[in-house]
Motif scaffolding. Structure first.
Motif, PDB file in Angstrom:
ATOM      1  N   ASP A 112       0.832  -1.206   0.000  1.00  0.00           N
ATOM      2  CA  ASP A 112       0.000   0.000   0.000  1.00  0.00           C
ATOM      3  C   ASP A 112       0.867   1.256   0.000  1.00  0.00           C
ATOM      4  OD1 ASP A 112      -2.726   0.981  -0.097  1.00  0.00           O
ATOM      5  OD2 ASP A 112      -2.366   1.785   1.896  1.00  0.00           O
ATOM      6  N   GLU A 113       0.744   2.124   1.003  1.00  0.00           N
ATOM      7  CA  GLU A 113       1.594   3.303   1.097  1.00  0.00           C
ATOM      8  C   GLU A 113       2.332   3.263   2.423  1.00  0.00           C
ATOM      9  OE1 GLU A 113      -0.635   7.133   2.377  1.00  0.00           O
ATOM     10  OE2 GLU A 113      -2.120   5.984   1.255  1.00  0.00           O
ATOM     11  N   LEU A 114       3.331   4.142   2.577  1.00  0.00           N
ATOM     12  CA  LEU A 114       4.163   4.068   3.774  1.00  0.00           C
ATOM     13  C   LEU A 114       4.546   5.455   4.258  1.00  0.00           C
ATOM     14  CD1 LEU A 114       5.710   2.232   5.771  1.00  0.00           C
ATOM     15  CD2 LEU A 114       7.650   2.294   4.189  1.00  0.00           C
ATOM     16  N   LEU A 115       4.159   5.756   5.511  1.00  0.00           N
ATOM     17  CA  LEU A 115       4.584   6.969   6.203  1.00  0.00           C
ATOM     18  C   LEU A 115       4.328   8.231   5.389  1.00  0.00           C
ATOM     19  CD1 LEU A 115       7.811   5.347   7.570  1.00  0.00           C
ATOM     20  CD2 LEU A 115       6.044   6.344   9.034  1.00  0.00           C
ATOM     21  N   THR A 116       3.065   8.420   5.027  1.00  0.00           N
ATOM     22  CA  THR A 116       2.609   9.636   4.358  1.00  0.00           C
ATOM     23  C   THR A 116       1.702  10.406   5.312  1.00  0.00           C
ATOM     24  OG1 THR A 116       0.531   8.778   3.451  1.00  0.00           O
ATOM     25  CG2 THR A 116       2.556   8.298   2.209  1.00  0.00           C
ATOM     26  N   PRO A 117       1.385  11.677   4.994  1.00  0.00           N
ATOM     27  CA  PRO A 117       0.440  12.414   5.843  1.00  0.00           C
ATOM     28  C   PRO A 117      -0.950  11.791   5.886  1.00  0.00           C
ATOM     29  CG  PRO A 117       1.679  13.931   4.465  1.00  0.00           C
ATOM     30  CD  PRO A 117       1.986  12.545   3.965  1.00  0.00           C
ATOM     31  N   ASP A 118      -1.269  10.911   4.929  1.00  0.00           N
ATOM     32  CA  ASP A 118      -2.572  10.244   4.942  1.00  0.00           C
ATOM     33  C   ASP A 118      -2.591   9.017   5.849  1.00  0.00           C
ATOM     34  OD1 ASP A 118      -3.465  12.127   3.179  1.00  0.00           O
ATOM     35  OD2 ASP A 118      -4.140  10.708   1.655  1.00  0.00           O
ATOM     36  N   SER A 119      -1.425   8.382   6.046  1.00  0.00           N
ATOM     37  CA  SER A 119      -1.385   7.152   6.839  1.00  0.00           C
ATOM     38  C   SER A 119      -0.690   7.339   8.187  1.00  0.00           C
ATOM     39  CB  SER A 119      -0.679   6.040   6.056  1.00  0.00           C
ATOM     40  OG  SER A 119       0.677   6.380   5.800  1.00  0.00           O
ATOM     41  N   SER A 120      -0.200   8.549   8.449  1.00  0.00           N
ATOM     42  CA  SER A 120       0.524   8.836   9.692  1.00  0.00           C
ATOM     43  C   SER A 120       0.143  10.225  10.184  1.00  0.00           C
ATOM     44  CB  SER A 120       2.044   8.784   9.468  1.00  0.00           C
ATOM     45  OG  SER A 120       2.427   7.577   8.844  1.00  0.00           O
ATOM     46  N   ARG A 121       0.404  10.501  11.455  1.00  0.00           N
ATOM     47  CA  ARG A 121       0.265  11.860  11.973  1.00  0.00           C
ATOM     48  C   ARG A 121       1.642  12.510  11.965  1.00  0.00           C
ATOM     49  NH1 ARG A 121      -4.018   9.351  13.921  1.00  0.00           N
ATOM     50  NH2 ARG A 121      -5.836  10.571  14.526  1.00  0.00           N
ATOM     51  N   PHE A 122       1.813  13.508  11.126  1.00  0.00           N
ATOM     52  CA  PHE A 122       3.046  14.284  11.082  1.00  0.00           C
ATOM     53  C   PHE A 122       2.812  15.616  11.792  1.00  0.00           C
ATOM     54  CE2 PHE A 122       4.728  12.435   6.782  1.00  0.00           C
ATOM     55  CZ  PHE A 122       4.972  11.229   7.416  1.00  0.00           C
ATOM     56  N   TRP A 123       3.623  15.903  12.797  1.00  0.00           N
ATOM     57  CA  TRP A 123       3.503  17.168  13.532  1.00  0.00           C
ATOM     58  C   TRP A 123       4.764  17.994  13.341  1.00  0.00           C
ATOM     59  CZ3 TRP A 123       2.347  14.175  18.665  1.00  0.00           C
ATOM     60  CH2 TRP A 123       1.067  13.610  18.615  1.00  0.00           C
ATOM     61  N   PRO A 124       4.640  19.296  13.098  1.00  0.00           N
ATOM     62  CA  PRO A 124       5.825  20.151  13.075  1.00  0.00           C
ATOM     63  C   PRO A 124       6.473  20.194  14.456  1.00  0.00           C
ATOM     64  CG  PRO A 124       3.910  21.275  12.129  1.00  0.00           C
ATOM     65  CD  PRO A 124       3.413  20.039  12.805  1.00  0.00           C
ATOM     66  N   VAL A 125       7.772  19.972  14.523  1.00  0.00           N
ATOM     67  CA  VAL A 125       8.475  19.966  15.807  1.00  0.00           C
ATOM     68  C   VAL A 125       8.258  21.268  16.566  1.00  0.00           C
ATOM     69  CG1 VAL A 125      10.777  20.021  16.846  1.00  0.00           C
ATOM     70  CG2 VAL A 125      10.233  18.289  15.135  1.00  0.00           C
ATOM     71  N   GLU A 126       8.237  22.390  15.822  1.00  0.00           N
ATOM     72  CA  GLU A 126       8.153  23.686  16.481  1.00  0.00           C
ATOM     73  C   GLU A 126       6.803  23.947  17.142  1.00  0.00           C
ATOM     74  OE1 GLU A 126       7.368  24.325  12.011  1.00  0.00           O
ATOM     75  OE2 GLU A 126       8.696  23.125  13.285  1.00  0.00           O
ATOM     76  N   ASN A 127       5.774  23.181  16.776  1.00  0.00           N
ATOM     77  CA  ASN A 127       4.445  23.384  17.362  1.00  0.00           C
ATOM     78  C   ASN A 127       4.120  22.390  18.470  1.00  0.00           C
ATOM     79  OD1 ASN A 127       4.136  25.390  15.489  1.00  0.00           O
ATOM     80  ND2 ASN A 127       2.749  24.246  14.139  1.00  0.00           N
ATOM     81  N   TYR A 128       5.019  21.450  18.728  1.00  0.00           N
ATOM     82  CA  TYR A 128       4.700  20.386  19.689  1.00  0.00           C
ATOM     83  C   TYR A 128       4.789  20.874  21.135  1.00  0.00           C
ATOM     84  CZ  TYR A 128       5.254  16.270  22.624  1.00  0.00           C
ATOM     85  OH  TYR A 128       5.120  15.346  23.621  1.00  0.00           O
TER      86      TYR A 128
END
Length: 289
Positions: A212-228
């Protein structure tokens, strides 16, 4: 070309001994496909998946054969303009009936469940965790497969072993955690925290491989480090603007599905592209610029 499967955001075509996955520019939110397309989104997903498949090959094999149109079967050549940059020629594989989710942070439904019960899908955790807390040991949470428009349910690891067998369940769990830890270690120095990730496995020639797909914004939660920060769930790359816009409309999730205005489409484009650039620093040609 003969259609093998139509998904929410991708089509899969049957090429006899192989398959062709074409990532589309559709976007889905809360299980609903919106009528507005995000130009270039499918190319972003394909570029990211190809990047991560290559990076993880020493951990586990994958379905990817090539993204080079010139190496595709002849039947694909007439559709070169539509397929260029958004398609993968892949091995045929028998998908497992369980998705694998790894959470590296405690947020969303998992945080609520732990706050109420002191556990997440059978995983005991101490009480009193703050929302979005970093988990030193990631949580492995299998779930049922989601069909188009259907909801999927989390499973305990024991329930997973009943479905796929003990040996396969242990291997899928260990591979998922190893991939997540590698990806997290690679992404954070580039400014992206991977809050969680979904992996899908299949069987090809008797071996487990990634599909399928791997580690995309559709299959994972990506957060900007600066906003965490803890105490709140950070905004994710990708679909955050969609969710916020639909909430502003107070849409009841009944037809007709709202369209997205041009300014929201532009923000979503920029979000997907930023995630790709942070991780792989590609040329800006993904949106035809």
């Amino acid at each position: 070309m003969p259609l093998f499967k139509r998904g929410k955001v991708k089509n899969i075509y049957d090429l006899a001994d192989r398959l062709l996955i074409a990532a589309l520019d559709r976007i889905a939110c809360s299980g609903v496909v919106l009528p507005t397309k995000i130009p270039g989104k499918g190319k972003i997903l394909t570029a990211l998946s190809a990047y991560w498949f290559r990076e993880m090959e020493d951990i586990v094999g994958n379905q990817l054969l090539t993204t080079d149109i010139e190496q595709f079967p002849f039947i694909c050549r007439r559709y070169k303009e539509q397929l260029e940059g958004r398609s993968m020629l892949v091995k045929r594989a028998i998908p497992t009936s369980v998705e694998c989710i790894v959470r590296g942070y405690l947020f969303g439904s998992a945080w609520k469940e732990n706050r109420a019960r002191g556990e997440v899908c059978g995983n005991r955790l101490p009480m009193g965790w703050v929302e979005a807390s970093h988990l030193k040991e990631p949580l492995f949470i299998p779930s049922t497969k989601e069909s188009l428009g259907a909801h999927h349910d989390n499973l305990t690891f024991q329930q997973m072993t009943t479905i796929v067998g003990q040996e396969k369940a242990v291997k899928m769990r260990d591979l998922s955690v190893a991939i997540y830890l590698r990806a997290r270690e690679m992404a954070e120095p580039k400014g992206i925290i991977i809050g969680d990730a979904k992996f899908e496995f299949g069987l090809a020639d008797g071996r487990l491989i990634l599909i399928d797909e791997l580690l995309t914004p559709d299959s994972s939660r990506f957060w900007p480090v600066e906003n965490y920060q803890t105490g709140m769930t950070p905004e994710s790359f990708g679909r955050r603007y969609v969710r916020d816009y639909l909430l502003s409309l107070q849409w009841d999730r009944r037809p007709p599905v709202p369209t997205l205005p041009p300014e929201i489409v532009k923000k979503i484009q920029e979000d997907y592209l930023e995630a790709l650039q942070r991780l792989t620093a590609p040329p800006a040609s993904c949106f035809g610029r």
